[in-house]
Every structure is written in structure tokens, then in C-alpha cells.
Design an enzyme around this catalytic site. Sequence first.
Site, PDB file in Angstrom:
ATOM      1  N   GLY A  64       0.832  -1.237   0.008  1.00  0.00           N
ATOM      2  CA  GLY A  64      -0.055   0.098   0.136  1.00  0.00           C
ATOM      3  C   GLY A  64       0.897   1.282   0.124  1.00  0.00           C
ATOM      4  O   GLY A  64       0.331   2.414  -0.160  1.00  0.00           O
ATOM      5  N   CYS A  65       2.137   1.112  -0.024  1.00  0.00           N
ATOM      6  CA  CYS A  65       3.033   2.180   0.080  1.00  0.00           C
ATOM      7  C   CYS A  65       3.712   2.456  -1.407  1.00  0.00           C
ATOM      8  O   CYS A  65       4.195   1.416  -2.076  1.00  0.00           O
ATOM      9  CB  CYS A  65       4.248   2.024   1.012  1.00  0.00           C
ATOM     10  SG  CYS A  65       3.913   2.121   2.746  1.00  0.00           S
ATOM     11  N   GLU A  66       3.740   3.752  -1.937  1.00  0.00           N
ATOM     12  CA  GLU A  66       4.322   3.988  -3.200  1.00  0.00           C
ATOM     13  C   GLU A  66       5.675   3.663  -3.193  1.00  0.00           C
ATOM     14  O   GLU A  66       6.318   3.041  -4.189  1.00  0.00           O
ATOM     15  CB  GLU A  66       3.947   5.133  -3.605  1.00  0.00           C
ATOM     16  CG  GLU A  66       4.265   5.754  -5.016  1.00  0.00           C
ATOM     17  CD  GLU A  66       3.785   7.021  -5.219  1.00  0.00           C
ATOM     18  OE1 GLU A  66       4.586   7.796  -5.467  1.00  0.00           O
ATOM     19  OE2 GLU A  66       2.560   7.171  -5.322  1.00  0.00           O
TER      20      GLU A  66
END
Length: 147
Positions: A64-66
Site C-alpha cells: 500500500g506504500c508507493e
Amino acid sequence: MSQPVQPANEQFLTAILDNDLQATLTLFEQAGNWQERYRQIMLLGKALPKLDEQLRVDSAQVRGCESNAWLYHTEINGLHYFIADSDARIVKGLIALLLIACNGKNSAEINAFEPNEFFAKLGLAGQLSPSRTNGLLALANAIKAVA
């Protein structure tokens, strides 16, 4: 998702715990503008110890983290401690803020933690891109999930 902290890496715990939440909040409250807050975040990221390469594994990666971000957790006497890292300096600084807020807390305290309120108090609400905000929420949710 999160793996226990390896004994050889427990020195990371004390490095994170040396940060004082109230002092950090005061620095952000005294910052006159977003650029100064950004600078403080970058300094926090620089101070956060880098994870050894062998700990940067898929099973510890936060989805969910870029940017790439890794999170490890251990529980000692009912209190939760985390180490984390990112390949992006700004994300690393934002991670440091989350760790300052959550390290050394019990499960109830961590589950009561509201990251949106925390970042609003720091003056970061509305300053971060939607993708960065989503990544921070993913990290906060990962911390809550293991606690």
C-alpha cells in the site's frame, strides 16, 4: 507481514526510543511553514537507522506504500516495539513519526492511535499527496494489525 526483530538488530529499538514525542511535536508546532516541517521530516528520516539488506525482504514489506517500506515488530513485556525503513527519505521521516508515536505502547494504546489526528496535529494534513497519505495509513494499519 511482520517478522520478529532479530536479536542482533535490537539496537534499532533503542535508537528509535531515544526520540521524544513531545520534543518532536514541539519542533513541528514551532515550524512556521510547510518547508520547515518538511525539513524536520527529512532530518528524522536521516536519523532513523537503515535496515540491513538481509532484512529488506518481501515478507516484511508493507503493501500500500508507493515507496518500498519494511516493518518489523517485537513484543517485550506486553509492550510493542517496531523498526522500519524505506528507500524514500521523506517516507522514512514519516515512518519515524509513526514509530515515535507507537513504540513502547501496549496493544490498547496502539489500537486507540488515530494516525489522521496525529498528522493533523503535526500540521501535515493536506500537505501530503494522496498516495503518500495512503502509504502512511497502510503503515499505521500494519502497526495496529501486529499489536
